[in-house]
Write a protein that holds these residues in place. Sequence first.
Motif, short mmCIF file in Angstrom:
data_model
loop_
_atom_site.label_atom_id
_atom_site.label_comp_id
_atom_site.label_asym_id
_atom_site.label_seq_id
_atom_site.Cartn_x
_atom_site.Cartn_y
_atom_site.Cartn_z
N SER A 155 10.48 59.38 -6.31
CA SER A 155 9.08 59.40 -6.74
C SER A 155 8.37 58.11 -6.32
O SER A 155 7.19 58.13 -5.94
CB SER A 155 9.00 59.57 -8.26
N GLN A 276 5.87 59.50 -13.80
CA GLN A 276 7.25 59.27 -14.22
C GLN A 276 7.41 59.39 -15.73
O GLN A 276 8.42 59.89 -16.22
CB GLN A 276 7.72 57.89 -13.73
N TYR A 279 7.45 63.10 -16.52
CA TYR A 279 8.72 63.69 -16.07
C TYR A 279 9.85 63.33 -17.04
O TYR A 279 10.67 64.19 -17.41
CB TYR A 279 9.06 63.19 -14.68
#
Length: 284
Positions: A155, A276, A279
């Motif tokens: 990412s 992030q 996620y």
Amino acid sequence: MSTDTSASLAAASLHPLVLFAQKLGEHALAWFLLTLITCVLIGGLACLMADRRRRRQTGAPVADNDQPPRLLAGLVTGFALIGVSAALFALIAEHLGDGRVLGQADQALSDAIGQHVAWNVRVAFSWLTHLGDVETVAVICLGVAGWLWRHAHRSLALGWVLALCGNGLLNPMLKHIFERARPVHDLRLAHETSFSFPSGHTSGAMVTYGMLIYLAVRTLPPRWHAPAVMAAIAALLTIAFSRIFLQVHFASDVAAGLVSGFAWVTVCVLSIEYAQHRYTRRRR
């Protein structure tokens, strides 16, 4: 009326900002070195203090409920910084018209640098400015993206590539909006034909080396944080100042490049952190 008297009267009629720019240009190298050393030391010290604080907090329990407020505070702070950056950019652009004081100061600084900076200094800057060339940035982009991907920071790798590519699209758009001509430069050390405002080398350096600071803090061992931050700040400022010393950009072009690049870095870092965070919460 004597020539000296005429020159004195002309100088007296100049705006204080223009006079300041002239004096700044007469001692431009000294001011550059002072700014460089100060910013590098401040960046390194701030990094060391942040790492020390992080080590003190290691092992302390942090409730999961505390994370959303912290993230929200970071997002609010970041977007406030973006707003300030946009306001500064607009302010710079507003004062660049023909005959405006900022434009006169730009020209006075460029002329003073041309008269007072030694040729060998400018030759050195003509080499250092290549740290911000598109080809150099492309090599750095591919190398860092490959390293991040190899170490499973996928990412971050995607965010890194999008940050650099996004600035590569944003800066030319801004240049064509303002269409400002470059200062006259015939040093044969650098040749540029595109529009001047904002500086593409400077915004590219801000995004590239600003993102490298973020990635270094996120991925490298703590002992490498301060050296990486200090090296990135040194490269960024050297590239920015090189454009003024080579007289291919006015000082306001460089300032606008720093502002626009900073705003874009802020957007990118906030986006990566938010993605992030989302996620991580979905996987719990």
